[in-house]
Write a protein that holds these residues in place. Structure first.
Motif, PDB file in Angstrom:
ATOM      1  N   LEU A   1      -4.884   0.855  10.840  1.00  0.00           N
ATOM      2  CA  LEU A   1      -4.023  -0.301  11.032  1.00  0.00           C
ATOM      3  C   LEU A   1      -3.938  -0.756  12.487  1.00  0.00           C
ATOM      4  O   LEU A   1      -3.437  -1.845  12.763  1.00  0.00           O
ATOM      5  CB  LEU A   1      -2.602   0.012  10.539  1.00  0.00           C
ATOM      6  CG  LEU A   1      -2.367  -0.018   9.034  1.00  0.00           C
ATOM      7  CD1 LEU A   1      -0.944   0.435   8.722  1.00  0.00           C
ATOM      8  CD2 LEU A   1      -2.600  -1.418   8.483  1.00  0.00           C
TER       9      LEU A   1
ATOM     10  N   THR B   1      -6.187   7.681   8.787  1.00  0.00           N
ATOM     11  CA  THR B   1      -5.927   6.491   7.981  1.00  0.00           C
ATOM     12  C   THR B   1      -4.887   5.604   8.645  1.00  0.00           C
ATOM     13  O   THR B   1      -4.982   4.371   8.600  1.00  0.00           O
ATOM     14  CB  THR B   1      -5.457   6.903   6.571  1.00  0.00           C
ATOM     15  OG1 THR B   1      -6.459   7.744   5.977  1.00  0.00           O
ATOM     16  CG2 THR B   1      -5.252   5.687   5.693  1.00  0.00           C
TER      17      THR B   1
ATOM     18  N   VAL C   1       0.857  -1.181   0.000  1.00  0.00           N
ATOM     19  CA  VAL C   1       0.000   0.000   0.000  1.00  0.00           C
ATOM     20  C   VAL C   1       0.891   1.228   0.000  1.00  0.00           C
ATOM     21  O   VAL C   1       1.748   1.379   0.881  1.00  0.00           O
ATOM     22  CB  VAL C   1      -0.933   0.032   1.226  1.00  0.00           C
ATOM     23  CG1 VAL C   1      -1.787   1.301   1.202  1.00  0.00           C
ATOM     24  CG2 VAL C   1      -1.821  -1.201   1.259  1.00  0.00           C
TER      25      VAL C   1
ATOM     26  N   ALA D   1       3.591  -1.302   4.113  1.00  0.00           N
ATOM     27  CA  ALA D   1       2.983   0.019   4.224  1.00  0.00           C
ATOM     28  C   ALA D   1       4.048   1.047   3.850  1.00  0.00           C
ATOM     29  O   ALA D   1       4.832   1.485   4.697  1.00  0.00           O
ATOM     30  CB  ALA D   1       2.463   0.254   5.632  1.00  0.00           C
TER      31      ALA D   1
ATOM     32  N   VAL E   1      -4.991  -5.138   3.550  1.00  0.00           N
ATOM     33  CA  VAL E   1      -4.501  -5.598   4.847  1.00  0.00           C
ATOM     34  C   VAL E   1      -4.739  -7.096   5.028  1.00  0.00           C
ATOM     35  O   VAL E   1      -4.088  -7.730   5.864  1.00  0.00           O
ATOM     36  CB  VAL E   1      -5.172  -4.796   5.992  1.00  0.00           C
ATOM     37  CG1 VAL E   1      -6.616  -5.241   6.190  1.00  0.00           C
ATOM     38  CG2 VAL E   1      -4.382  -4.921   7.287  1.00  0.00           C
TER      39      VAL E   1
ATOM     40  N   ASP F   1      -9.576   2.131   2.200  1.00  0.00           N
ATOM     41  CA  ASP F   1      -8.624   1.709   1.165  1.00  0.00           C
ATOM     42  C   ASP F   1      -7.606   0.714   1.714  1.00  0.00           C
ATOM     43  O   ASP F   1      -6.955   0.005   0.943  1.00  0.00           O
ATOM     44  CB  ASP F   1      -7.877   2.932   0.600  1.00  0.00           C
ATOM     45  CG  ASP F   1      -8.797   3.914  -0.095  1.00  0.00           C
ATOM     46  OD1 ASP F   1      -9.836   3.469  -0.624  1.00  0.00           O
ATOM     47  OD2 ASP F   1      -8.493   5.117  -0.086  1.00  0.00           O
ATOM     48  N   VAL F   2      -7.481   0.657   3.032  1.00  0.00           N
ATOM     49  CA  VAL F   2      -6.537  -0.257   3.678  1.00  0.00           C
ATOM     50  C   VAL F   2      -7.252  -1.504   4.194  1.00  0.00           C
ATOM     51  O   VAL F   2      -6.839  -2.632   3.926  1.00  0.00           O
ATOM     52  CB  VAL F   2      -5.801   0.444   4.842  1.00  0.00           C
ATOM     53  CG1 VAL F   2      -4.845  -0.516   5.534  1.00  0.00           C
ATOM     54  CG2 VAL F   2      -5.052   1.669   4.336  1.00  0.00           C
ATOM     55  N   THR F   3      -8.329  -1.294   4.934  1.00  0.00           N
ATOM     56  CA  THR F   3      -9.001  -2.420   5.587  1.00  0.00           C
ATOM     57  C   THR F   3     -10.048  -3.087   4.712  1.00  0.00           C
ATOM     58  O   THR F   3     -10.366  -4.258   4.905  1.00  0.00           O
ATOM     59  CB  THR F   3      -9.664  -1.956   6.887  1.00  0.00           C
ATOM     60  OG1 THR F   3     -10.628  -0.934   6.576  1.00  0.00           O
ATOM     61  CG2 THR F   3      -8.626  -1.388   7.843  1.00  0.00           C
TER      62      THR F   3
ATOM     63  N   PHE G   1       1.096   4.784   0.908  1.00  0.00           N
ATOM     64  CA  PHE G   1       0.339   5.715   1.737  1.00  0.00           C
ATOM     65  C   PHE G   1       0.492   7.135   1.193  1.00  0.00           C
ATOM     66  O   PHE G   1       1.607   7.618   0.979  1.00  0.00           O
ATOM     67  CB  PHE G   1       0.813   5.633   3.188  1.00  0.00           C
ATOM     68  CG  PHE G   1       0.222   4.473   3.942  1.00  0.00           C
ATOM     69  CD1 PHE G   1      -0.735   4.678   4.916  1.00  0.00           C
ATOM     70  CD2 PHE G   1       0.616   3.176   3.649  1.00  0.00           C
ATOM     71  CE1 PHE G   1      -1.295   3.613   5.598  1.00  0.00           C
ATOM     72  CE2 PHE G   1       0.063   2.104   4.324  1.00  0.00           C
ATOM     73  CZ  PHE G   1      -0.900   2.319   5.309  1.00  0.00           C
TER      74      PHE G   1
END
Length: 319
Positions: A124, A120, A72, A110, A103, A82-84, A74
C-alpha cells in the motif's frame, strides 16, 4: 452564489455528515476526522474495539460522498498482488494482462490492516504516497480522490503485526473510535429495533461528488497561514524531539501534515486563515501515531497523547 463557492462546498461537506448520521450514531468526532483527511488528501487509521461501527462508518462515508469503495479483509495469508493486482495469462490472446486489484478505487477500506505481514502492508505504500501502482514496469494511476481508511483492533495482539514506521507515517490521522455514550447507544438499539439493517445503506444518499470534493480540497488548501503560525507548528515539532520520554519525535513531514489538517479544519469552520486553536485541535490525531516513546516511559505508563497534551501546555502560543 456560484455552485462551487466556499459556502456551497462547505454545505455539501456538512451534508455528508448528515447523511452518515442516518447510519452511524455517536461518532461525530470520527466523521469530522474523515472529512478533514479527505480535504487534506490524506489517509486515516481507525482504531477501536470490535463492534463500534468502524466498517459501517467507512461504508456510509463513501456512499455519502458518491464514491466507489472496495473492502479488503487483511489476513496473514494475503499477498501483495491480492491488493494491488497481478498479471494474469489470457489463454485467448496468448498474452499476460494486468488485472486490477481492489486498491483501484476511490475509498479503500483496509479492514484489520495489522493482521497481515509487513510485506503485504508495504504493497500500500506506493498507492498511499504516490496515488499509483507500479507493476511489470508500468505505472498505473489510481482514481481521484483516493483515500485509504484502515482499521485495527487495539486490544487483540495475537496474530497481528506491528505497522512499520514508514507505513504509519503515510496515515494523515489516527482516530480513536470509542464506544458511544449511553444516549447514543440507546439510539443505536432503537434503530435496530425499528428494523435498521447495517448491510443496506439505502437511506444514505450522496451529498456531493468527485468534482465537488476536488473543489473543496482546493479551497481548503488555499486557507492562509501566517509566519507566526508556521513557527508555532515548528516549535511544537521540535518540542517533541526534545521531550525526555520520546525516542522518535515529529518529523518535518509530520509538521506539514499538521499544517494540512489545521487548514482543512479551519476551512470547514469558515475561517480564512488557521489559528492556534485549529493547530491545537488537530495536533493529537495528526501526531499520535508518529511519535515513539522510550521503553522506560512506556513501562511507567506514559502515553503519546499525554506527552502531546503536555507539549501543548508548555509551548508558547503566538498572539
Amino acid at each position: 452564489m456560484t455552485e462551487n463557492s466556499d459556502d456551497a462546498l462547505r454545505m455539501a461537506m456538512h451534508g455528508v455528515r448528515t447523511e452518515i448520521g442516518k447510519a452511524v450514531v455517536g461518532q461525530d468526532g470520527v466523521v469530522t476526522g474523515l472529512l478533514v483527511a479527505l480535504l487534506a488528501r490524506g489517509h486515516v487509521l481507525l482504531e477501536g474495539v470490535p463492534g463500534v461501527a468502524k466498517t459501517l462508518l467507512v461504508r456510509a462515508f463513501s456512499r455519502a460522498l458518491g464514491l466507489d469503495t472496495h473492502r479488503v479483509q487483511f489476513t496473514p495469508d494475503l499477498m501483495p498482488g491480492d491488493v494491488t493486482g497481478s498479471l494474469i495469462y489470457d489463454a485467448r490472446s496468448g498474452e499476460f494482462e494486468f488485472r486490477e486489484g481492489p486498491v483501484f478505487t476511490q475509498v479503500l477500506l483496509a479492514d484489520e490492516i495489522n493482521r497481515t505481514p509487513p510485506k503485504t502492508q508495504s504493497a500500500l505504500l506506493e498507492a498511499m504516497e504516490e496515488r499509483q501502482v507500479s507493476a511489470d514496469g508500468v505505472t498505473r494511476p489510481l482514481p481521484a480522490p483516493f483515500l485509504v481508511a484502515a482499521t485495527q483492533n487495539p486490544v487483540e495482539h495475537e496474530g497481528t503485526y506491528e505497522l512499520p514506521e514508514a507505513q504509519l507515517d503515510r496515515f494523515l490521522l489516527k482516530l480513536r473510535v470509542d464506544v458511544p455514550e449511553r444516549d447514543a447507544e440507546v439510539q443505536v438499539l432503537r434503530r435496530h429495533a425499528d428494523g435498521f439493517d447495517p448491510r443496506a445503506l439505502d437511506a444514505v444518499t450522496p451529498a456531493t461528488d468527485a468534482a465537488g470534493i476536488a473543489a473543496a480540497q482546493r479551497a481548503a488548501a488555499s486557507v492562509e497561514a501566517s509566519d507566526d503560525l508556521l513557527g508555532y507548528i515548528v516549535d511544537l515539532a521540535r518540542a517533541t524531539r526534545d521531550a525526555p520520554s520520546v525516542q522518535l519525535g515529529a518529523s518535518p513531514r509530520a509538521a506539514t501534515a499538521l499544517l494540512a489538517t489545521a487548514k482543512a479544519w479551519a476551512w470547514l469552520g469558515g475561517y480564512p486563515a488557521i489559528t492556534p486553536d485549529h493547530v491545537q485541535t488537530m495536533l493529537t490525531p495528526t501526531w499520535r501515531h508518529r511519535l515513539r516513546l522510550n521503553p522506560e516511559a512506556e513501562f511507567e505508563g506514559v502515553t503519546v497523547d499525554g506527552v502531546l497534551t503536555a507539549i501543548l501546555a508548555q509551548t508558547r502560543v503566538p498572539i
